[in-house]
Design an enzyme around this catalytic site. Structure first.
Site, PDB file in Angstrom:
ATOM      1  N   GLN B 241       8.363  22.152  41.878  1.00 32.09           N
ATOM      2  CA  GLN B 241       8.309  23.499  42.433  1.00 32.09           C
ATOM      3  C   GLN B 241       7.295  24.353  41.667  1.00 32.09           C
ATOM      4  O   GLN B 241       7.341  24.400  40.441  1.00 32.09           O
ATOM      5  CB  GLN B 241       9.689  24.141  42.348  1.00 32.09           C
ATOM      6  CG  GLN B 241       9.759  25.514  42.974  1.00 32.09           C
ATOM      7  CD  GLN B 241      11.193  26.028  43.034  1.00 32.09           C
ATOM      8  OE1 GLN B 241      11.771  26.390  42.016  1.00 32.09           O
ATOM      9  NE2 GLN B 241      11.769  26.041  44.217  1.00 32.09           N
ATOM     10  N   HIS B 243       5.771  28.201  41.080  1.00 34.13           N
ATOM     11  CA  HIS B 243       6.055  29.616  41.236  1.00 34.13           C
ATOM     12  C   HIS B 243       4.709  30.316  41.439  1.00 34.13           C
ATOM     13  O   HIS B 243       3.772  30.056  40.690  1.00 34.13           O
ATOM     14  CB  HIS B 243       6.765  30.137  39.987  1.00 34.13           C
ATOM     15  CG  HIS B 243       7.415  31.464  40.195  1.00 34.13           C
ATOM     16  ND1 HIS B 243       6.692  32.612  40.312  1.00 34.13           N
ATOM     17  CD2 HIS B 243       8.712  31.812  40.326  1.00 34.13           C
ATOM     18  CE1 HIS B 243       7.532  33.623  40.516  1.00 34.13           C
ATOM     19  NE2 HIS B 243       8.758  33.164  40.524  1.00 34.13           N
ATOM     20  N   ARG B 287       8.312  31.281  47.974  1.00 40.81           N
ATOM     21  CA  ARG B 287       7.436  30.857  46.877  1.00 40.81           C
ATOM     22  C   ARG B 287       6.340  29.906  47.315  1.00 40.81           C
ATOM     23  O   ARG B 287       5.181  30.055  46.917  1.00 40.81           O
ATOM     24  CB  ARG B 287       8.267  30.164  45.784  1.00 40.81           C
ATOM     25  CG  ARG B 287       9.092  31.118  44.987  1.00 40.81           C
ATOM     26  CD  ARG B 287       9.900  30.394  43.937  1.00 40.81           C
ATOM     27  NE  ARG B 287      10.773  31.338  43.252  1.00 40.81           N
ATOM     28  CZ  ARG B 287      11.639  31.021  42.310  1.00 40.81           C
ATOM     29  NH1 ARG B 287      11.758  29.764  41.925  1.00 40.81           N
ATOM     30  NH2 ARG B 287      12.377  31.935  41.750  1.00 40.81           N
ATOM     31  N   HIS B 354       7.054  24.943  37.768  1.00 41.16           N
ATOM     32  CA  HIS B 354       8.279  25.597  37.317  1.00 41.16           C
ATOM     33  C   HIS B 354       9.459  24.652  37.172  1.00 41.16           C
ATOM     34  O   HIS B 354      10.219  24.732  36.215  1.00 41.16           O
ATOM     35  CB  HIS B 354       8.606  26.691  38.331  1.00 41.16           C
ATOM     36  CG  HIS B 354       9.697  27.614  37.938  1.00 41.16           C
ATOM     37  ND1 HIS B 354       9.763  28.207  36.695  1.00 41.16           N
ATOM     38  CD2 HIS B 354      10.782  28.059  38.611  1.00 41.16           C
ATOM     39  CE1 HIS B 354      10.846  28.979  36.637  1.00 41.16           C
ATOM     40  NE2 HIS B 354      11.477  28.890  37.775  1.00 41.16           N
ATOM     41  N   ARG B 399      14.210  23.187  45.253  1.00 41.51           N
ATOM     42  CA  ARG B 399      15.421  23.722  44.623  1.00 41.51           C
ATOM     43  C   ARG B 399      15.583  25.198  44.953  1.00 41.51           C
ATOM     44  O   ARG B 399      14.617  25.947  44.976  1.00 41.51           O
ATOM     45  CB  ARG B 399      15.311  23.570  43.106  1.00 41.51           C
ATOM     46  CG  ARG B 399      16.385  24.298  42.346  1.00 41.51           C
ATOM     47  CD  ARG B 399      16.067  24.347  40.857  1.00 41.51           C
ATOM     48  NE  ARG B 399      15.042  25.321  40.558  1.00 41.51           N
ATOM     49  CZ  ARG B 399      15.237  26.399  39.779  1.00 41.51           C
ATOM     50  NH1 ARG B 399      16.404  26.630  39.232  1.00 41.51           N
ATOM     51  NH2 ARG B 399      14.252  27.226  39.537  1.00 41.51           N
TER      52      ARG B 399
HETATM   53  C1  LIG Z   1      11.548  30.356  32.977  1.00 43.55           C
HETATM   54  C2  LIG Z   1      12.672  29.614  33.645  1.00 43.55           C
HETATM   55  C3  LIG Z   1      13.736  30.312  34.206  1.00 43.55           C
HETATM   56  C4  LIG Z   1      14.790  29.631  34.841  1.00 43.55           C
HETATM   57  N1  LIG Z   1      15.824  30.350  35.388  1.00 43.55           N
HETATM   58  C5  LIG Z   1      16.846  29.700  36.011  1.00 43.55           C
HETATM   59  C6  LIG Z   1      17.935  30.429  36.587  1.00 43.55           C
HETATM   60  O1  LIG Z   1      17.976  31.650  36.525  1.00 43.55           O
HETATM   61  N2  LIG Z   1      18.931  29.744  37.204  1.00 43.55           N
HETATM   62  C7  LIG Z   1      18.938  28.375  37.291  1.00 43.55           C
HETATM   63  O2  LIG Z   1      19.870  27.815  37.844  1.00 43.55           O
HETATM   64  N3  LIG Z   1      17.919  27.650  36.734  1.00 43.55           N
HETATM   65  C8  LIG Z   1      16.880  28.279  36.109  1.00 43.55           C
HETATM   66  N4  LIG Z   1      15.851  27.545  35.556  1.00 43.55           N
HETATM   67  C9  LIG Z   1      15.972  26.082  35.495  1.00 43.55           C
HETATM   68  C10 LIG Z   1      16.977  25.656  34.414  1.00 43.55           C
HETATM   69  O3  LIG Z   1      16.870  26.529  33.314  1.00 43.55           O
HETATM   70  C11 LIG Z   1      16.756  24.235  33.892  1.00 43.55           C
HETATM   71  O4  LIG Z   1      16.568  23.373  34.957  1.00 43.55           O
HETATM   72  C12 LIG Z   1      17.964  23.742  33.084  1.00 43.55           C
HETATM   73  O5  LIG Z   1      18.270  24.652  32.074  1.00 43.55           O
HETATM   74  C13 LIG Z   1      17.751  22.367  32.488  1.00 43.55           C
HETATM   75  O6  LIG Z   1      18.827  22.044  31.636  1.00 43.55           O
HETATM   76  P1  LIG Z   1      19.010  20.597  30.995  1.00 43.55           P
HETATM   77  O7  LIG Z   1      20.327  20.583  30.302  1.00 43.55           O
HETATM   78  O8  LIG Z   1      18.781  19.569  32.027  1.00 43.55           O
HETATM   79  O9  LIG Z   1      17.815  20.438  29.961  1.00 43.55           O
HETATM   80  P2  LIG Z   1      17.190  21.394  28.725  1.00 43.55           P
HETATM   81  O10 LIG Z   1      17.957  22.626  28.616  1.00 43.55           O
HETATM   82  O11 LIG Z   1      15.785  21.413  29.026  1.00 43.55           O
HETATM   83  O12 LIG Z   1      17.535  20.504  27.494  1.00 43.55           O
HETATM   84  C14 LIG Z   1      16.862  19.296  27.189  1.00 43.55           C
HETATM   85  C15 LIG Z   1      17.366  18.777  25.864  1.00 43.55           C
HETATM   86  O13 LIG Z   1      16.854  17.476  25.627  1.00 43.55           O
HETATM   87  C16 LIG Z   1      16.396  17.376  24.302  1.00 43.55           C
HETATM   88  N5  LIG Z   1      15.381  16.332  24.241  1.00 43.55           N
HETATM   89  C17 LIG Z   1      14.340  16.144  25.075  1.00 43.55           C
HETATM   90  N6  LIG Z   1      13.615  15.077  24.701  1.00 43.55           N
HETATM   91  C18 LIG Z   1      14.214  14.561  23.602  1.00 43.55           C
HETATM   92  C19 LIG Z   1      13.947  13.446  22.735  1.00 43.55           C
HETATM   93  N7  LIG Z   1      12.887  12.624  22.916  1.00 43.55           N
HETATM   94  N8  LIG Z   1      14.774  13.223  21.688  1.00 43.55           N
HETATM   95  C20 LIG Z   1      15.829  14.047  21.467  1.00 43.55           C
HETATM   96  N9  LIG Z   1      16.125  15.106  22.246  1.00 43.55           N
HETATM   97  C21 LIG Z   1      15.330  15.354  23.304  1.00 43.55           C
HETATM   98  C22 LIG Z   1      15.912  18.757  23.945  1.00 43.55           C
HETATM   99  O14 LIG Z   1      15.904  18.957  22.554  1.00 43.55           O
HETATM  100  C23 LIG Z   1      16.968  19.610  24.650  1.00 43.55           C
HETATM  101  O15 LIG Z   1      18.095  19.739  23.818  1.00 43.55           O
HETATM  102  C24 LIG Z   1      14.784  28.209  34.916  1.00 43.55           C
HETATM  103  C25 LIG Z   1      13.718  27.511  34.359  1.00 43.55           C
HETATM  104  C26 LIG Z   1      12.650  28.198  33.754  1.00 43.55           C
HETATM  105  C27 LIG Z   1      11.496  27.423  33.234  1.00 43.55           C
END
Ligand SMILES: Cc1cc2nc3c(=O)[nH]c(=O)nc-3n(C[C@H](O)[C@H](O)[C@H](O)COP(=O)(O)OP(=O)(O)OC[C@H]3O[C@@H](n4cnc5c(N)ncnc54)[C@H](O)[C@@H]3O)c2cc1C
Lengths: 78, 588
Positions: B241, B243, B287, B354, B399
């Site tokens: 996606q 933005h 978007r 994004h 999404r």
């Molecule tokens: C600016 C922005 C605003 C957003 N706003 C929203 C919103 O308002 N509402 C919504 O629903 N979504 C929103 N999103 C999307 C959403 O935030 C993310 O999709 C979501 O938080 C991803 O969560 P996750 O747990 O999958 O991964 P993350 O939170 O990205 O966590 C990944 C983890 O993996 C670990 N990791 C990665 N590689 C390794 C490695 N090789 N070894 C050890 N550890 C590793 C990192 O340290 C981290 O702890 C937004 C995204 C962005 C960019």
């Protein structure tokens, strides 16, 4: 080398904006820091992302201590 | 094997964002011995950046129910989402939000004390009739609140954390069981084997493969690289996606609020061009529509600036007071990153990557599934994935805002529950074969090689620019064929790149090299999948195939690293209990 590497890794954050500002800051100023300033910067890096961002963007930070003020002024310029 | 330190747990979670921590909590609360590995301190995971909120049909502001939420999600996905997983997610949403509330997330409140909800794009009542109000928020820091609450709960539940450990590769045995991971401690550089009967990948997204991205630098898709190298395909990788309004050259987000308050876009002729592309919604069109319009303007020579490579977001007509009162955060970002005060001058903007809709294929229990002997979706024993790195698939081709935080929590919990079952059924650890470590250790040592060569930095930036130009908002067959060749070339050049820092302690250069290896494989997956899909659907927009083609392309893509080949599998159109939402034209 080790020390600046450590700091660089700790500048990897959850928000892109912080990544950018902190990297610029380290590039520009870190090498010239006194040990005290390095310690203070290390303390700043332990803050949660959103709090750190607030400190960098708000004009006045209530409760921010005097010691930190010059460092924050530099950071706000990055 | 003997000289590498080893730790053993029941289950291992790689990634400490919302997805990983929700799963770990489910496990730790059930007395499971669980370890979480994260390359950065857990509360610095990218989940903190989510500001908008999380969707759940609580109906606190206006009537709502999960079935309408489900309809919106299926339609938003351009019918590529799996309807069983979508039903499951939307039905679980309310409970997940109440659980978060109990875990300590300080949701904003309505006057009557109920959780505050705000309207977001793509939300409707009665299957498309009128706007719904479905997004629950903790002020403008929902992600931060959620992540901190889950982290505290995990500390209470005695989850073991390996903070600042980098996971390199999965360990497997000859029968295909996943047995854990090879990681190293970033502080010392020392490798560590973490063995577990189940491994859950929750490593987040990979939108950093594009030059312009809203994602933090850590979003390099490491879990996806590990999956590909383990011989497992990635699903629907053509769907990223974009933005429309990132700050040009930097990529960070100028949120929709800027246009919501009356800001609009201009081309080099000073023309308000969105009037031509979307006469009614104009600058507030969806978007993908605005992103495509911006790129068209630039391509046709009406871009702004010396290099004619961006358009302008005009706000100054709103007046200093409105900007200061209603858009202070946006003004701050523009001044800091574009060096422009929007009160005085318009801000250069460009579409920015994004969110990654595709990822590691899973079922709705979080089990990683891949084609095998008996069908396209056989579970890989011992391996799970949740969050942005996974493709379950609830977002399909596109999404909806607020659905990602929901996705990571719903499937984080579901995976936790299924892992508990798996552990009951598989009480004994399997032995790690002595040669399982060979290849991952070689990958680590490869970056100790001395000599001359290109830098990782240069190859990375070139790759990101190729992806942007050849696989960005607009795509066409020829452009992508050329792009694939270029990425393949960069892939080969990376084999000869060097890093100059060979220290052990906090060697960030080595981490960036390993991250780039992952990004390079993901870039190939994305552009090869995109070139193969000869239709336009959701975020994937082809100039040479401008229509959605359900007859041929209502199917999920699977990309295999070996042979760089594609395969496909059907979309799950049958929900759990509801009626199927049959594909219709998607209009808003
Ligand atoms: C600016 C922005 C605003 C957003 N706003 C929203 C919103 O308002 N509402 C919504 O629903 N979504 C929103 N999103 C999307 C959403 O935030 C993310 O999709 C979501 O938080 C991803 O969560 P996750 O747990 O999958 O991964 P993350 O939170 O990205 O966590 C990944 C983890 O993996 C670990 N990791 C990665 N590689 C390794 C490695 N090789 N070894 C050890 N550890 C590793 C990192 O340290 C981290 O702890 C937004 C995204 C962005 C960019």
């Amino acid at each position: 080398m080790n020390e600046v590497n450590r700091v660089r890794w700790r500048c990897r954050r959850g928000m892109l904006e912080l990544d950018l500002v902190l990297a610029r800051f380290v590039d520009r100023y870190y090498a010239r820091f006194t040990p005290d300033q390095k310690r203070l910067f290390g303390d700043l890096l332990t803050l949660p992302d959103n709090d750190l961002w607030d400190m960098l963007t708000r004009e006045e930070v209530p409760g921010a201590d005097e010691e930190m003020a010059p460092l924050l002024r530099l950071l706000r310029r990055c | 094997m003997t000289n590498v330190a080893k730790r053993t747990f029941d289950t291992l979670v790689i990634g400490a964002g919302g997805g990983g921590l929700r799963a770990a909590l489910q496990l730790a609360d059930a007395e499971c011995h669980v370890a979480v590995v994260s390359k950065v301190f857990p509360t610095r995971s990218h989940t903190v950046a989510a500001q908008g909120g999380i969707n759940a049909a609580l109906g606190n502001v206006s009537p709502d129910n999960w079935h309408w939420h489900m309809y919106d999600t299926v339609k938003g996905s351009d019918y590529l989402g799996d309807q069983d997983a979508i039903e499951y997610m939307c039905r679980s949403a309310a409970q997940l939000v109440y659980e978060l509330e109990h875990a300590g997330v300080p949701f904003s409140r309505l006057d009557n004390g109920k959780i505050y909800q705000r309207p977001f794009g793509g939300q409707s009542r009665e299957f498309g009739k009128s706007q719904a109000t479905r997004t629950c928020a903790a002020a403008d820091r929902t992600g931060h609140a959620l992540l901190h609450a889950l982290y505290q709960q995990n500390l209470r539940a005695k989850t073991h954390f390996f903070d600042e450990f980098y996971a390199v590769d999965l360990l497997k045995d000859a029968d295909g069981y996943v047995l854990g991971v090879l990681a190293f401690e970033i502080e010392t550089g020392e490798p560590l084997v973490i063995e577990a009967r189940t491994t859950l990948l929750a490593t987040g997204g990979a939108a950093r493969i594009f030059q312009s991205s809203t994602n933090a630098l850590i979003n390099t898709g490491d879990g996806l690289g590990m999956t590909l190298r383990a011989g497992i395909p990635l699903q629907d990788m053509e769907f990223f996606q974009f933005h429309p309004t990132g700050i040009a050259g930097v990529g960070n987000l100028m949120s929709e609020a800027a246009r919501g308050e009356g800001g609009y876009l201009l081309n080099a002729a000073g023309e308000r061009f969105m009037e031509r592309y979307a006469p009614n919604a104009r600058d507030l069109a969806s978007r993908d529509v605005v992103s495509r319009a911006i790129i068209t303007e630039i391509r046709e020579g009406r871009g702004c600036g010396e290099r004619r490579d961006h358009v302008l977001l005009k706000l100054d007509h709103l007046g200093a007071d409105v900007i200061k009162q209603r858009l202070p955060g946006i003004r701050e970002l523009a001044m800091r990153f574009a060096h422009i005060d929007p009160i005085e001058r318009p801000v250069p903007v460009f579409p920015t990557a994004h969110y990654m809709m595709g990822g590691i294929p899973t079922d709705r229990h979080g089990r990683v599934v891949a084609p095998a002997m008996f069908g396209p979706e056989e579970a890989v024993p011992g391996l799970y994935a949740v969050g942005e790195c996974a493709c379950v698939s609830v977002h399909g081709a596109n999404r909806l805002g607020g659905n990602s935080l929901l996705d990571i929590l719903v499937f984080g919990r579901a995976a936790g529950n299924h892992i508990l079952e798996y552990l009951r059924d598989n009480p004994y650890p399997r032995e790690t074969p002595p040669d399982a470590l060979e290849v991952p250790l070689q990958r680590l040592r490869r970056w100790e090689r001395p000599g001359k060569g290109e830098t990782v930095y240069r190859i990375r930036e070139e790759m990101r620019s190729v992806m942007e130009r050849h696989c960005g908002v607009f795509r066409s067959g020829d452009l992508m064929t050329e792009g694939i060749r270029k990425v393949e070339e960069l892939h080969d050049r990376l084999q000869h790149a060097v890093i100059h820092d060979r220290s052990k302690v906090f060697n960030t250069a080595r981490i960036e090299a390993l991250e780039l290896e992952n990004m390079m494989e993901i870039a190939l997956a994305a552009i090869i999948s995109a070139q193969a899909r000869q239709e336009s659907r959701g975020a994937h927009s082809r100039e040479d195939f401008p229509e959605r083609d359900d007859d041929h392309w209502l199917k999920h893509s699977l990309y295999f690293m070996e042979g760089r080949r594609m395969d496909y599998k059907p979309v799950r159109l049958k929900p759990l209990t509801a009626e199927t939402f049959a594909p219709k034209a998607r209009s808003y």
